[in-house]
Write a protein that holds these residues in place. Sequence first.
Motif, mmCIF file in Angstrom:
data_model
loop_
_atom_site.group_PDB
_atom_site.id
_atom_site.type_symbol
_atom_site.label_atom_id
_atom_site.label_comp_id
_atom_site.label_asym_id
_atom_site.label_seq_id
_atom_site.Cartn_x
_atom_site.Cartn_y
_atom_site.Cartn_z
ATOM 1 N N UNK A 173 0.785 -1.315 0.102
ATOM 2 C CA UNK A 173 0.026 0.011 -0.027
ATOM 3 C C UNK A 173 1.029 1.173 -0.192
ATOM 4 N N UNK A 174 0.446 2.301 -0.643
ATOM 5 C CA UNK A 174 1.195 3.429 -0.782
ATOM 6 C C UNK A 174 0.716 4.419 0.413
ATOM 7 N N UNK A 175 1.171 5.714 0.508
ATOM 8 C CA UNK A 175 0.944 6.321 1.560
ATOM 9 C C UNK A 175 -0.389 6.985 1.852
ATOM 10 N N UNK A 176 -1.396 6.878 0.573
ATOM 11 C CA UNK A 176 -2.782 7.010 0.637
ATOM 12 C C UNK A 176 -3.411 5.814 1.216
ATOM 13 N N UNK A 177 -2.815 4.497 1.306
ATOM 14 C CA UNK A 177 -3.613 3.304 1.478
ATOM 15 C C UNK A 177 -4.205 2.653 0.350
ATOM 16 N N UNK A 178 -3.767 3.160 -0.900
ATOM 17 C CA UNK A 178 -4.160 2.430 -2.049
ATOM 18 C C UNK A 178 -3.080 1.270 -2.372
ATOM 19 N N UNK A 179 -3.785 0.090 -2.688
ATOM 20 C CA UNK A 179 -2.900 -1.204 -3.305
ATOM 21 C C UNK A 179 -2.154 -0.864 -4.609
ATOM 22 N N UNK A 180 -0.853 -0.824 -4.523
ATOM 23 C CA UNK A 180 0.092 -0.914 -5.618
ATOM 24 C C UNK A 180 1.031 -2.016 -5.848
ATOM 25 N N UNK A 181 1.637 -1.932 -6.909
ATOM 26 C CA UNK A 181 2.682 -3.177 -6.888
ATOM 27 C C UNK A 181 2.448 -3.737 -8.351
ATOM 28 N N UNK A 182 3.443 -4.703 -8.698
ATOM 29 C CA UNK A 182 3.644 -5.449 -9.930
ATOM 30 C C UNK A 182 2.233 -6.254 -10.055
ATOM 31 N N UNK A 183 1.869 -6.819 -8.988
ATOM 32 C CA UNK A 183 0.675 -7.739 -8.974
ATOM 33 C C UNK A 183 -0.502 -7.119 -9.348
ATOM 34 N N UNK A 184 -0.802 -5.969 -8.778
ATOM 35 C CA UNK A 184 -1.943 -4.932 -8.984
ATOM 36 C C UNK A 184 -1.851 -4.587 -10.318
ATOM 37 N N UNK A 185 -0.848 -4.094 -11.049
ATOM 38 C CA UNK A 185 -0.656 -3.610 -12.318
ATOM 39 C C UNK A 185 -0.970 -4.563 -13.522
ATOM 40 N N UNK A 186 -0.429 -5.736 -13.084
ATOM 41 C CA UNK A 186 -0.658 -6.923 -14.117
ATOM 42 C C UNK A 186 -2.010 -7.360 -14.314
ATOM 43 N N UNK A 187 -2.892 -7.216 -12.764
ATOM 44 C CA UNK A 187 -4.097 -7.750 -12.575
ATOM 45 C C UNK A 187 -5.017 -6.711 -13.383
ATOM 46 N N UNK A 188 -4.661 -5.471 -13.354
ATOM 47 C CA UNK A 188 -5.469 -4.352 -13.937
ATOM 48 C C UNK A 188 -5.220 -4.468 -15.395
ATOM 49 N N UNK A 189 -4.188 -4.865 -15.994
ATOM 50 C CA UNK A 189 -3.678 -4.950 -17.326
ATOM 51 C C UNK A 189 -4.841 -6.321 -17.979
ATOM 52 N N UNK A 190 -4.723 -7.272 -17.057
ATOM 53 C CA UNK A 190 -5.416 -8.289 -17.473
ATOM 54 C C UNK A 190 -7.263 -8.000 -17.752
ATOM 55 N N UNK A 191 -7.599 -7.269 -16.418
ATOM 56 C CA UNK A 191 -8.995 -7.028 -16.610
ATOM 57 C C UNK A 191 -9.366 -5.883 -17.821
ATOM 58 N N UNK A 192 -8.197 -5.161 -18.144
ATOM 59 C CA UNK A 192 -8.514 -4.350 -19.176
ATOM 60 C C UNK A 192 -8.702 -5.385 -20.747
ATOM 61 N N UNK A 193 -8.110 -6.264 -20.837
ATOM 62 C CA UNK A 193 -8.252 -7.038 -21.865
ATOM 63 C C UNK A 193 -9.346 -7.768 -21.819
ATOM 64 N N UNK A 194 -9.623 -8.131 -20.787
ATOM 65 C CA UNK A 194 -10.880 -9.025 -20.635
ATOM 66 C C UNK A 194 -12.282 -8.051 -20.527
ATOM 67 N N UNK A 195 -11.975 -6.801 -20.660
ATOM 68 C CA UNK A 195 -13.193 -5.820 -20.546
ATOM 69 C C UNK A 195 -14.040 -5.899 -19.324
ATOM 70 N N UNK A 196 -13.453 -5.978 -18.055
ATOM 71 C CA UNK A 196 -14.298 -6.173 -17.059
ATOM 72 C C UNK A 196 -13.956 -5.047 -16.234
ATOM 73 N N UNK A 197 -14.502 -4.366 -15.206
ATOM 74 C CA UNK A 197 -14.094 -3.562 -14.152
ATOM 75 C C UNK A 197 -13.673 -4.530 -13.009
ATOM 76 N N UNK A 198 -12.293 -4.197 -12.382
ATOM 77 C CA UNK A 198 -11.933 -4.825 -11.278
ATOM 78 C C UNK A 198 -11.611 -4.044 -10.106
ATOM 79 N N UNK A 199 -11.933 -4.558 -8.896
ATOM 80 C CA UNK A 199 -11.585 -3.637 -7.580
ATOM 81 C C UNK A 199 -10.643 -4.839 -6.765
ATOM 82 N N UNK A 200 -9.964 -4.361 -5.898
ATOM 83 C CA UNK A 200 -8.875 -4.885 -5.153
ATOM 84 C C UNK A 200 -9.808 -5.288 -3.863
#
Length: 249
Positions: free
Chosen positions: A40-67
Amino acid sequence: MQNYKKVFLAAAVTLAFSAGAMAETLKMGIEAAYPPFNNKDASGNVVGFDKEIGDALCAKMKVECTVVTSDWDGIIPALNAKKFDFLISSMSITDERKQAVDFTDPYYSNKLQFIAKKDVDFKTDKAALKGKIIGAQRATLAGTFLEDHFGDDITVKLYDTQENAYLDLTSGRLDGILADKYVNYEWLKSDAGKDYEFKGDPVEESDKIGIAVRKGDPIRTKLNSALKEIVADGTYKKINDKYFPFSIY
């Protein structure tokens, strides 16, 4: 004819509304305590390699994703309890875990390697480690490796988070740590890790990291297809290069 057009238009509007209403939203499970892969960053948001890969996969699947975050010890039970739809949190693919979940194709490859103080003669063979106190995160491949390969020759201390293992190392309660090479790599670059270094060669180099889904869930096929797409179009490399000066795929 005019009435037919009105009926057709109304049906089309209803269909479009229904499709929008049924737009898929998925939840991805992440520990959020394993930098640089997830934290988590200073604002409490989840960040990191896993999160960014997950977001990229969701974009390809054309779905909205939450953590949805989860403690590591209970992360597979949380997946199977439907707290989230897939688990992307640097999880090693093991035969034991395959009994509880299905895995996608690996989205990166991992190695296990020891770290210890720079000014300490720290050899990694069984005889040299005899009597030492070595730390690892609980319920990880590193922890299992220590217990399986060193048995009663060393004292294995397991921790709920990797960060707590590092805290005990710097306070002198541990002689060394065994962990994922790339997580150790990140920590060694920090102020806390500046007096420590890798010791010996990696002791395990065949560790494959996958995305876990519930048994039989067809989302596995969609995730595999999306993974192939982000590798092929350069999205994966762009994310990789943000975190590492070498490929971990």
